[in-house]
Design a protein around this motif. Structure first.
Motif, PDB file in Angstrom:
ATOM      1  N   UNK A  56       0.830  -1.189   0.000  1.00  0.00           N
ATOM      2  CA  UNK A  56       0.000   0.000   0.000  1.00  0.00           C
ATOM      3  C   UNK A  56       0.871   1.247   0.000  1.00  0.00           C
ATOM      4  N   UNK A  57       0.311   2.320  -0.507  1.00  0.00           N
ATOM      5  CA  UNK A  57       1.092   3.556  -0.532  1.00  0.00           C
ATOM      6  C   UNK A  57       0.170   4.753  -0.431  1.00  0.00           C
ATOM      7  N   UNK A  58       0.631   5.719   0.267  1.00  0.00           N
ATOM      8  CA  UNK A  58      -0.177   6.919   0.440  1.00  0.00           C
ATOM      9  C   UNK A  58       0.756   8.099   0.288  1.00  0.00           C
ATOM     10  N   UNK A  59       0.972   8.494  -0.948  1.00  0.00           N
ATOM     11  CA  UNK A  59       1.981   9.530  -1.174  1.00  0.00           C
ATOM     12  C   UNK A  59       1.412  10.787  -1.794  1.00  0.00           C
ATOM     13  N   UNK A  76      -4.351   1.034   6.624  1.00  0.00           N
ATOM     14  CA  UNK A  76      -3.452   1.252   5.492  1.00  0.00           C
ATOM     15  C   UNK A  76      -4.233   1.627   4.239  1.00  0.00           C
ATOM     16  N   UNK A  77      -5.386   0.987   4.065  1.00  0.00           N
ATOM     17  CA  UNK A  77      -6.107   1.166   2.808  1.00  0.00           C
ATOM     18  C   UNK A  77      -7.089   2.336   2.844  1.00  0.00           C
ATOM     19  N   UNK A 127       1.690  -0.011   9.425  1.00  0.00           N
ATOM     20  CA  UNK A 127       2.924  -0.193   8.657  1.00  0.00           C
ATOM     21  C   UNK A 127       4.004  -0.803   9.534  1.00  0.00           C
ATOM     22  N   UNK A 165       5.021  13.515   6.132  1.00  0.00           N
ATOM     23  CA  UNK A 165       4.526  14.061   4.870  1.00  0.00           C
ATOM     24  C   UNK A 165       2.998  14.121   4.811  1.00  0.00           C
ATOM     25  N   UNK A 175       6.936  -4.339   4.317  1.00  0.00           N
ATOM     26  CA  UNK A 175       5.648  -3.875   4.842  1.00  0.00           C
ATOM     27  C   UNK A 175       4.516  -4.227   3.927  1.00  0.00           C
TER      28      UNK A 175
END
Lengths: 160, 297
Positions: A156-159, B133-134, B177, B233, B297
């Protein structure tokens, strides 16, 4: 990420195209990184065998690499889709409040118009959409395919 | 397989392709493919790096407002960075370190319970902790904003525009995470070495300190890095929970400057933050390797 976002308003401010380019810019590195393990999972001997049997690079790609990787690539694409519909920072800065994407609309409803019920409903809708996509990813990378090809659930990524 | 000509199917193809006589249209497609590939790589690099170049050029601009290309160059923009941004940077740094410490204190026991304990419905618990996370950042922001509002109304405890409220929200955001990274490590390392340690007469704390923690260290560093970066961030959650100049984090402060008053000094600040992030990435690469952070992760 934050940094290049600030640079973008200059040429393509306040329109859908500019926001689109910005989000692609933010997600592209994550997408590429999520594809690396999928491509590494392809057995190199298969590529050598393909070349040894006289296949051109295009044929190798189409008949060997693509069938082995498409589920993983599809999962990565879905993940990027989920990231893109939830993206807030990039559209907020590049769209200047005029490109009404779902996250921007949610912020406007909750913080500016103070219509909390509508904001909450929209947020629930966005969550539902995201979870739907995640379920699709899980289906695409689960069971038989995962075992055969060693494709794991993409990170997953949240950028944005 | 209609595209393979007979000569390719029957002779040793790589040798055949070496001689110019045997060049077929398929080889020409290969050349075009190679050209497109090179072009794609170059275009991708330009697309990814051009914005940074623009930011850097504007950060050394001598013009009082944002102009591109700038009329002349100077470094004075770096001395004009608004004090609000500097203060926000230190606040973000403090927040990030605090988040990492809280996450570590919560995650290690939780990961042990998940990986080693005999919890009923363990996969369900794990799925539950992976949930955040999602969830998109903006949804998280709305959820905390409305919860804090409800809390304020029902009990009088105010967490909005407070450092503490931000800490709670960021712990929830980063916890999955960290947990995922540590749990994976616990699964892969197995309990054998710890059992050996107990067998040799070491107690619980001695085993923990001399055997378990050293083994887990890469995962702990990787998880800390992820948690710090996510907290550092994050815009949507911090924007909802702490928009005021005295509580806002660095990205929120920069966001608000970018919306309200864009100046070359902001670009100078952006370049400094970029350097800071790059130093962080290099440090992680040297400590555990970035690949591990991005894959575990």
């Amino acid at each position: 990420m934050r940094l290049n976002i600030i640079s973008e308003p200059l040429p393509l401010l306040d329109n859908y195209t500019g926001v689109g380019i910005g989000v692609v810019h933010a997600l592209l590195p994550i997408y590429v990184i999520s594809l690396v393990p999928i491509c590494q999972a392809v057995n190199r001997n298969l590529l050598d065998a393909s070349a040894g049997l006289g296949a051109t690079r295009w044929q190798t790609f189409w008949h060997v690499i693509f069938p082995l990787t498409w589920t993983g690539v599809l999962a990565s694409m879905l993940l990027m889709f989920a990231n893109a519909i939830g993206a807030f920072t990039t559209p907020a800065l590049l769209g200047g409040g005029r490109v009404l994407l779902l996250p921007i609309l949610i912020r406007e409803r909750v913080l500016l118009v103070l219509n909390w019920p509508v904001g909450a409903t929209l947020a629930a809708l966005l969550t539902l959409l995201t979870f739907l996509i995640v379920a699709l990813i899980a289906a695409a990378t689960s069971g038989k395919w995962r075992k055969e090809r060693g494709i794991a659930f993409p990170k997953g990524a949240r950028a944005t | 397989m209609n595209v393979i000509p007979a000569e390719h199917g029957q002779t040793i193809a790589p040798l055949a392709r070496l001689s110019a006589r045997h060049t077929t249209w398929l080889d020409r497609i290969d050349d075009i493919w190679q050209g497109l590939y090179t072009f794609g790589v170059v275009a991708g690099c330009v697309f990814l790096f051009a914005p940074f170049v623009v930011v850097f050029v504007i950060s050394i601009s001598a013009a009082p407002s944002v102009e591109f290309p700038p009329p002349s160059f100077t470094l004075t923009q770096y001395t004009r960075i608004p004090p609000d941004i500097t203060a926000a940077f230190w606040r973000s740094l403090r927040l990030g370190l605090l988040i990492v410490s809280i996450d570590l204190a919560l995650c290690v026991p939780a990961a042990f319970a998940l990986a080693r304990g005999r919890l009923p419905g363990r996969s369900l618990v794990e799925a539950f902790f992976r949930g955040p996370v999602q969830v998109p950042g903006i949804v998280m922001a709305v959820a905390f904003y409305l919860s804090y509002s409800a809390l304020l109304r029902s009990t009088g405890i105010n967490l909005r525009n407070e450092f503490a409220g931000l800490v709670i929200a960021h712990v929830v955001m980063t916890f999955p995470y960290m947990l995922a990274t540590v749990v994976v490590r616990l699964y892969t390392m197995g309990p054998q070495l710890e059992e050996a340690s107990y067998g040799l007469g070491a107690g619980f704390f001695r085993t923990m300190w001399r055997v378990t923690i050293p083994q887990m260290r890469p995962a702990l560093i990787a998880g800390s890095f992820l948690a710090f970066v996510i907290s550092f961030e994050d815009v949507p959650v911090a924007l909802f929970l702490a928009p005021g100049a005295s509580t806002s984090t660095l990205p929120v402060q920069m966001f608000q400057f970018a919306v309200d008053s864009l100046s070359p000094a902001l670009f100078a600040a952006a370049i400094l933050v970029l350097l800071f992030s790059m130093a962080l990435v290099v440090a992680i690469e040297l400590l555990v390797g970035l690949k591990r952070v991005l894959s575990d992760g």
